[in-house]
Enzyme design. Structure first.
Site, mmCIF file in Angstrom:
data_model
loop_
_atom_site.group_PDB
_atom_site.id
_atom_site.type_symbol
_atom_site.label_atom_id
_atom_site.label_comp_id
_atom_site.label_asym_id
_atom_site.label_seq_id
_atom_site.Cartn_x
_atom_site.Cartn_y
_atom_site.Cartn_z
ATOM 1 N N LYS A 41 59.844 -17.807 -56.663
ATOM 2 C CA LYS A 41 60.838 -16.774 -56.307
ATOM 3 C C LYS A 41 60.153 -15.413 -56.200
ATOM 4 O O LYS A 41 60.390 -14.663 -55.245
ATOM 5 C CB LYS A 41 61.917 -16.706 -57.377
ATOM 6 N N ASN A 42 59.286 -15.105 -57.151
ATOM 7 C CA ASN A 42 58.709 -13.756 -57.201
ATOM 8 C C ASN A 42 57.567 -13.548 -56.218
ATOM 9 O O ASN A 42 57.115 -12.414 -56.035
ATOM 10 C CB ASN A 42 58.289 -13.419 -58.631
ATOM 11 N N CYS A 55 69.060 -2.966 -65.873
ATOM 12 C CA CYS A 55 69.620 -4.329 -65.972
ATOM 13 C C CYS A 55 69.515 -4.755 -67.437
ATOM 14 O O CYS A 55 69.103 -3.979 -68.295
ATOM 15 C CB CYS A 55 68.851 -5.274 -65.049
ATOM 16 N N ARG A 104 64.934 0.047 -65.483
ATOM 17 C CA ARG A 104 63.894 -0.427 -64.559
ATOM 18 C C ARG A 104 63.462 0.736 -63.656
ATOM 19 O O ARG A 104 63.889 0.856 -62.529
ATOM 20 C CB ARG A 104 64.423 -1.603 -63.745
ATOM 21 N N ASP A 111 58.292 -13.041 -68.782
ATOM 22 C CA ASP A 111 59.336 -13.916 -68.238
ATOM 23 C C ASP A 111 59.412 -15.254 -68.951
ATOM 24 O O ASP A 111 60.318 -16.040 -68.678
ATOM 25 C CB ASP A 111 59.103 -14.163 -66.745
ATOM 26 N N ARG A 138 70.210 -17.427 -60.351
ATOM 27 C CA ARG A 138 69.389 -16.431 -59.643
ATOM 28 C C ARG A 138 67.949 -16.896 -59.532
ATOM 29 O O ARG A 138 67.260 -16.581 -58.569
ATOM 30 C CB ARG A 138 69.419 -15.094 -60.401
HETATM 31 C C1 EPZ Z 1 58.456 -8.111 -61.790
HETATM 32 O O1 EPZ Z 1 59.426 -7.099 -61.941
HETATM 33 C C2 EPZ Z 1 59.201 -9.443 -61.845
HETATM 34 N N1 EPZ Z 1 60.193 -9.503 -60.761
HETATM 35 C C3 EPZ Z 1 59.908 -9.589 -63.196
HETATM 36 O O2 EPZ Z 1 60.475 -10.890 -63.226
HETATM 37 C C4 EPZ Z 1 58.864 -9.498 -64.296
HETATM 38 O O3 EPZ Z 1 59.525 -9.547 -65.542
HETATM 39 C C5 EPZ Z 1 58.095 -8.174 -64.170
HETATM 40 O O4 EPZ Z 1 57.507 -8.065 -62.866
HETATM 41 C C6 EPZ Z 1 56.975 -8.064 -65.192
HETATM 42 O O5 EPZ Z 1 56.089 -9.121 -65.019
HETATM 43 C C7 EPZ Z 1 59.782 -9.831 -59.524
HETATM 44 O O6 EPZ Z 1 58.615 -10.035 -59.262
HETATM 45 C C8 EPZ Z 1 60.868 -9.936 -58.483
HETATM 46 P P1 EPZ Z 1 57.166 -4.160 -63.272
HETATM 47 P P2 EPZ Z 1 59.016 -5.546 -61.665
HETATM 48 O O7 EPZ Z 1 57.275 -3.039 -62.292
HETATM 49 O O8 EPZ Z 1 57.964 -5.466 -60.637
HETATM 50 C C9 EPZ Z 1 57.554 -0.351 -66.044
HETATM 51 C C10 EPZ Z 1 62.189 -12.475 -63.305
HETATM 52 O O9 EPZ Z 1 62.621 -12.940 -64.361
HETATM 53 N N2 EPZ Z 1 57.632 0.409 -64.785
HETATM 54 O O10 EPZ Z 1 55.918 -4.964 -63.288
HETATM 55 O O11 EPZ Z 1 60.281 -4.794 -61.465
HETATM 56 C C11 EPZ Z 1 58.774 -1.249 -66.258
HETATM 57 O O12 EPZ Z 1 59.838 -0.535 -66.863
HETATM 58 C C12 EPZ Z 1 61.919 -10.993 -63.213
HETATM 59 O O13 EPZ Z 1 61.893 -13.141 -62.314
HETATM 60 C C13 EPZ Z 1 57.575 1.793 -64.828
HETATM 61 O O14 EPZ Z 1 57.468 2.386 -65.892
HETATM 62 O O15 EPZ Z 1 58.402 -5.131 -63.076
HETATM 63 C C14 EPZ Z 1 58.205 -2.313 -67.162
HETATM 64 O O16 EPZ Z 1 58.210 -1.821 -68.479
HETATM 65 C C15 EPZ Z 1 62.569 -10.225 -64.339
HETATM 66 N N3 EPZ Z 1 57.649 2.490 -63.651
HETATM 67 C C16 EPZ Z 1 56.753 -2.465 -66.687
HETATM 68 O O17 EPZ Z 1 56.465 -1.255 -65.976
HETATM 69 C C17 EPZ Z 1 57.739 1.851 -62.442
HETATM 70 O O18 EPZ Z 1 57.784 2.541 -61.400
HETATM 71 C C18 EPZ Z 1 56.514 -3.648 -65.757
HETATM 72 O O19 EPZ Z 1 57.476 -3.575 -64.742
HETATM 73 C C19 EPZ Z 1 57.791 0.432 -62.410
HETATM 74 C C20 EPZ Z 1 57.721 -0.269 -63.591
#
Ligand code: EPZ
Length: 429
Positions: free
Chosen positions: A22-23, A116, A121, A307, A399
């Protein structure tokens, strides 16, 4: 709304096949916005998140038609570049259309995704990265409004307080493909889904090197041509089924698994007493005894994935001793704790850390799904709990998992999906 009704106690046996990731699918679908010509993605899972993004892409002028596991995408009209809040709020990952729209069309209006169940996020790193490429970005009534005549390559540090950002790296990498000159992303996320995205972009004519490492270089090109692409297997779905085999003390064969994408998970599970061995293009999982406790901290890839944190916690509720689980990526990602407590677990949460005292049995109970992976953890707990567990709001599970109840039932689990009216009728009989 649908529920799962699970009667615990069956040891899982048999075989299951893992779907495409999915990701990986989501950013690759967004990347198709930059393609001239048709894109065909193979092994696309049949999930609500994929449907949501297809609906959004439809509003952005892209035809998306699905037949079996294949998704055919083609841009027919580039006049609308507004990703509406009503669609984006349903799935945060919609933010990954921002980079492609900006690079291909020179403008984008994308609703801020909002928070969420697993935490706020933010998208500040996405915005920082795109501004470094020369985009003009402002916020207007909850929308990110981005414009750029032509993006210019730059050296960008994309690390944040919680480490790297997966979709932030995807957005900047995609935008840089059509920028003028060279871009280097330092502190890029290394997740396999980004390597898969980079491979797809290179198949379309991009010039990306270093994907899967913290330093990614992109030479801008003038155009990208639509191409076919097969998705990598979903490592999180694979990890979830591996843990289902472990928690039920079963023995299952899982096909279409890249064990090299699950090294941290296999290492941790072997440490607590689960047998996880390669078998052809998959793995064999077995576990015939009570598991040992352990300590785990989630990290960006290749560390233990956030995850799979909730699913591992479900297993550790039954371990022979005390375990410590810390989520460094999403410190609030513990919605499953309150529900596991309802099932008799002994868990003490302190900030971003949960201390789990292993017990002999979980007891079935009505519980509530909250986010995609916490819900999967509740299903795992129900598979092994004494008596009946009902998991409400299983739309969260739909989802990210395609027909999980049918696939678990095929492995011998006593699980079925009922909708609320059926459940009410059954209860009144
Ligand atoms: C991806 O989300 C995945 N989703 C998430 O999987 C996964 O949990 C996450 O990466 C971490 O591995 C998809 O790929 C669709 P991040 P993403 O930006 O990219 C902080 C699932 O279950 N951050 O890597 O949105 C954020 O708050 C989903 O399939 C900032 O501070 O996550 C978090 O603490 C849930 N500023 C950390 O970084 C930003 O601009 C990692 O978030 C962006 C993120």
């Amino acid at each position: 709304m649908d529920k799962f009704v699970i009667n615990g106690g069956s040891r899982l046996k048999g075989g299951v096949r893992i779907n495409g990731s999915k990701n990986a699918a989501l950013p690759i679908m967004a990347a198709a916005l930059m393609a001239e010509g048709a894109v065909a993605i193979q092994d696309v899972p049949d999930l609500a998140d994929i449907k949501h993004l297809s609906d959004l892409l439809g509003e952005l002028g892209m035809d998306a038609t699905r037949s079996d596991g294949r998704l055919d995408l083609k841009v027919r009209d580039e006049s609308n570049s507004h990703a509406r809040y009503d669609l984006v709020r349903k799935m945060r990952a919609s933010i990954c259309v921002l980079g492609p729209l900006l690079a291909r069309r020179g403008k984008a209006r994308v609703a801020m995704p909002g928070g969420c169940a697993i935490g706020s996020r933010p998208v500040d790193l996405h915005i920082r990265g795109l501004k470094a490429l020369g985009a003009h970005i402002e916020l207007d009534s909850g929308d990110i409004v981005a414009t750029a005549k032509r993006l210019k390559g730059a050296e960008i540090f994309l690390g944040g307080p919680f480490g790297s950002t997966v979709l932030g790296t995807a957005n900047v990498m995609m935008a840089a493909c059509l920028a003028e000159g060279k871009t280097v992303i330092e502190s890029a996320a290394c997740e396999p889904e980004l390597t898969d995205l980079a491979e797809f972009l290179n198949e379309m004519g991009a010039k990306i090197t270093g994907a899967g490492t913290p330093r990614v270089a992109i030479e801008g090109v003038k155009k990208l041509a639509g191409r076919p692409h097969r998705l990598i297997p979903d490592r999180i779905e694979a990890g979830t089924f591996i843990m289902a085999g472990a928690i039920t003390n079963g023995e299952i064969t899982i096909a279409n698994v890249r064990l090299d994408h699950l090294m941290a998970v296999a290492d941790k599970l072997r440490e607590v007493g689960v047998m996880v061995e390669p078998a052809g293009q998959g793995v064999v999982v077995s576990c015939a005894r009570r598991l040992e406790p352990t300590d785990v901290t989630t990290q960006p890839y290749p560390g233990f994935p956030t995850d799979l944190q909730a699913q591992l916690m479900a297993i550790l509720c039954l371990a022979d001793g005390n375990s410590i689980v810390t989520d460094k990526i999403f410190p609030d990602r513990f919605m499953h704790v309150a529900e596991l407590l309802r099932m008799g677990a002994t868990i003490h949460k302190e900030g971003a850390t949960a201390i789990i005292t292993g017990i002999r049995r979980l007891i079935g109970a009505p519980v509530m799904a909250s986010d995609l992976r916490a819900s999967a953890a509740l299903v795992l707990a129900g598979l092994v709990a004494k008596g009946t567990t009902t998991v409400a709001r299983v739309y969260h599970i739909d989802r990210g998992y395609d027909r999980i109840e049918q696939r678990l039932a095929a492995l011998g689990a006593d699980i079925k999906r009922v909708n609320d009216s059926d459940a009410a009728k059954a209860a009144s009989e």
